[in-house]
Design a protein around this motif. Structure first.
Motif, mmCIF file in Angstrom:
data_model
loop_
_atom_site.group_PDB
_atom_site.id
_atom_site.type_symbol
_atom_site.label_atom_id
_atom_site.label_comp_id
_atom_site.label_asym_id
_atom_site.label_seq_id
_atom_site.Cartn_x
_atom_site.Cartn_y
_atom_site.Cartn_z
ATOM 1 N N GLU A 1 -37.896 7.138 -19.797
ATOM 2 C CA GLU A 1 -37.839 6.645 -21.185
ATOM 3 C C GLU A 1 -37.974 5.124 -21.205
ATOM 4 O OE1 GLU A 1 -34.290 8.193 -23.088
ATOM 5 O OE2 GLU A 1 -34.539 10.048 -21.946
ATOM 6 N N THR A 2 -38.953 4.641 -21.935
ATOM 7 C CA THR A 2 -39.232 3.188 -21.912
ATOM 8 C C THR A 2 -38.045 2.364 -22.402
ATOM 9 O OG1 THR A 2 -40.253 3.355 -24.078
ATOM 10 C CG2 THR A 2 -41.731 3.302 -22.180
ATOM 11 N N LYS A 3 -37.229 2.990 -23.245
ATOM 12 C CA LYS A 3 -36.026 2.314 -23.734
ATOM 13 C C LYS A 3 -35.189 1.705 -22.593
ATOM 14 C CE LYS A 3 -31.829 4.252 -25.701
ATOM 15 N NZ LYS A 3 -31.214 5.431 -26.303
ATOM 16 N N TRP A 4 -35.104 2.444 -21.470
ATOM 17 C CA TRP A 4 -34.268 1.986 -20.346
ATOM 18 C C TRP A 4 -35.025 1.057 -19.396
ATOM 19 C CZ3 TRP A 4 -29.493 2.642 -21.507
ATOM 20 C CH2 TRP A 4 -29.134 3.708 -22.333
ATOM 21 N N VAL A 5 -36.341 0.983 -19.580
ATOM 22 C CA VAL A 5 -37.125 0.078 -18.735
ATOM 23 C C VAL A 5 -37.198 -1.299 -19.406
ATOM 24 C CG1 VAL A 5 -39.315 -0.256 -17.523
ATOM 25 C CG2 VAL A 5 -38.494 2.065 -17.969
ATOM 26 N N ASN A 6 -37.568 -1.287 -20.700
ATOM 27 C CA ASN A 6 -37.688 -2.586 -21.383
ATOM 28 C C ASN A 6 -37.336 -2.553 -22.868
ATOM 29 O OD1 ASN A 6 -39.893 -1.484 -22.724
ATOM 30 N ND2 ASN A 6 -41.413 -2.522 -21.480
ATOM 31 N N GLY A 7 -36.983 -1.374 -23.399
ATOM 32 C CA GLY A 7 -36.791 -1.226 -24.850
ATOM 33 C C GLY A 7 -35.552 -1.918 -25.389
ATOM 34 N N ILE A 8 -34.416 -1.617 -24.762
ATOM 35 C CA ILE A 8 -33.156 -2.215 -25.222
ATOM 36 C C ILE A 8 -33.215 -3.725 -24.979
ATOM 37 C CG2 ILE A 8 -30.639 -2.208 -24.911
ATOM 38 C CD1 ILE A 8 -30.931 0.719 -23.987
ATOM 39 N N HIS A 9 -33.872 -4.082 -23.888
ATOM 40 C CA HIS A 9 -34.019 -5.493 -23.500
ATOM 41 C C HIS A 9 -34.792 -6.244 -24.585
ATOM 42 C CE1 HIS A 9 -34.092 -2.512 -20.355
ATOM 43 N NE2 HIS A 9 -33.562 -3.369 -19.501
ATOM 44 N N HIS A 10 -35.866 -5.608 -25.068
ATOM 45 C CA HIS A 10 -36.697 -6.246 -26.088
ATOM 46 C C HIS A 10 -35.907 -6.445 -27.379
ATOM 47 C CE1 HIS A 10 -39.944 -6.119 -29.243
ATOM 48 N NE2 HIS A 10 -40.306 -7.137 -28.499
ATOM 49 N N ALA A 11 -35.187 -5.385 -27.765
ATOM 50 C CA ALA A 11 -34.382 -5.483 -28.995
ATOM 51 C C ALA A 11 -33.323 -6.582 -28.848
ATOM 52 C CB ALA A 11 -33.722 -4.134 -29.283
ATOM 53 N N ALA A 12 -32.704 -6.654 -27.677
ATOM 54 C CA ALA A 12 -31.645 -7.652 -27.461
ATOM 55 C C ALA A 12 -32.218 -9.068 -27.498
ATOM 56 C CB ALA A 12 -30.958 -7.399 -26.121
ATOM 57 N N LEU A 13 -33.408 -9.233 -26.917
ATOM 58 C CA LEU A 13 -34.002 -10.582 -26.885
ATOM 59 C C LEU A 13 -34.476 -11.030 -28.256
ATOM 60 C CD1 LEU A 13 -35.921 -10.633 -23.508
ATOM 61 C CD2 LEU A 13 -33.684 -11.547 -24.052
ATOM 62 N N LYS A 14 -34.868 -10.052 -29.087
ATOM 63 C CA LYS A 14 -35.261 -10.417 -30.458
ATOM 64 C C LYS A 14 -34.076 -11.026 -31.185
ATOM 65 C CE LYS A 14 -38.207 -7.857 -33.180
ATOM 66 N NZ LYS A 14 -38.775 -6.565 -33.649
ATOM 67 N N GLU A 15 -32.911 -10.458 -30.890
ATOM 68 C CA GLU A 15 -31.727 -10.932 -31.600
ATOM 69 C C GLU A 15 -31.070 -12.145 -30.923
ATOM 70 O OE1 GLU A 15 -29.530 -7.603 -32.907
ATOM 71 O OE2 GLU A 15 -27.862 -8.822 -33.636
ATOM 72 N N TYR A 16 -30.955 -12.103 -29.605
ATOM 73 C CA TYR A 16 -30.163 -13.139 -28.915
ATOM 74 C C TYR A 16 -30.973 -14.040 -27.987
ATOM 75 C CZ TYR A 16 -26.480 -9.926 -30.381
ATOM 76 O OH TYR A 16 -25.665 -9.112 -31.116
ATOM 77 N N GLY A 17 -32.270 -13.824 -27.906
ATOM 78 C CA GLY A 17 -33.106 -14.553 -26.938
ATOM 79 C C GLY A 17 -32.975 -16.064 -27.025
ATOM 80 N N HIS A 18 -32.777 -16.564 -28.237
ATOM 81 C CA HIS A 18 -32.736 -18.027 -28.440
ATOM 82 C C HIS A 18 -31.446 -18.647 -27.900
ATOM 83 C CE1 HIS A 18 -30.549 -16.258 -31.767
ATOM 84 N NE2 HIS A 18 -29.923 -17.410 -31.913
#
Ligand code: 1GP
Length: 230
Positions: free
Chosen positions: A88-105
């Motif tokens: 499931e891509t969610k566990w490869v990079n999905g949750i990571h992408h969502a988290a970086l959208k919110e907290y990446g800065h």
């Protein structure tokens, strides 16, 4: 101590109970680090509670992030798994992408360590959660190790056997192809002998569940790992 020099670490589960004196014994055992991490029942509340209690000691503490909601400041490191053999891509990079959208800065990248995970024990909770349905064999593991080091340049390759002791031939095969990426082994270590065997093969040895079943045996793994040069 920098995580790159850790030979031994305990992984404590925020959803499980430890008495103050037990936590003290773990923190003062001579281990190189304590990782807070688990698969279910990880909440901001129980992560904060455990962090505050471990922070009374000088041992480095890392949060292995499994849910974005439970991330809080105050750790030395944030270990971020990317499950290379998840279906499931969610566990490869999905949750990571969502988290970086919110907290990446607002992230301090010096504290963040990406871990290329390969889950070998298909019966463990993490395998069920992340859709790992087939156990990778030695050739698969070698290819994932090369992927971690050469394609994605990940600092850590985590061979996860959670709940069962790994096949030394597979751990050795991963070690053989890794040069810069650290090989972290975790799973099924229940004695000083198990710990010594894996310490001869991997850069870092992680001890989890036995903490809750036989604390004395868990503590004996520290000296065991340190006695093996690598
Ligand atoms: C789990 O690799 C760790 O993520 C340790 O496994 O709990 O089986 O020791 P055990």
């Amino acid at each position: 101590m920098d995580y790159k020099n850790w030979r031994h670490a305990f992984k404590v589960d925020p959803a499980k109970q430890l008495k103050d004196e037990e936590l003290e014994q773990l923190a003062e055992s001579g281990t190189d680090g304590i990782i807070i991490g688990g698969t279910d029942g990880v909440t901001l509340e129980n992560v904060l509670y455990l962090l505050a209690r471990i922070r009374r000691f000088s041992v480095p503490v890392a949060l292995e992030v499994s849910t974005v909601e439970s991330v809080t400041m105050g750790f030395d490191y944030y270990f971020i798994p990317t499950v290379l053999n998840s279906t499931e891509t969610k566990w490869v990079n999905g949750i990571h992408h969502a988290a970086l959208k919110e907290y990446g800065h607002m992230m301090d990248w010096d504290e963040v360590v990406a871990e290329g995970y390969v889950i070998v024990n298909t019966d463990c909770k993490a395998a069920k959660l992340t859709g790992v349905n087939e156990a990778p064999d030695e050739e698969d593991v070698i290819a994932y190790a090369r992927m971690a080091e050469h394609l994605f340049k990940l600092p850590v390759f985590y061979l996860e056997y959670s709940g069962m002791l790994g096949d030394p031939a597979i751990v050795k095969a991963a070690a053989r192809v890794l040069e810069k990426t650290r090989l972290v082994y975790g799973g099924g270590i229940r004695s000083a002998e198990d710990a010594k065997m894996m310490a001869g093969l991997a850069d870092t040895v992680i001890v989890g569940n036995i903490i809750y079943e036989d604390l004395k045996a868990a503590l004996s793994t520290v000296e065991a790992v340190k006695s093996v040069s690598h």
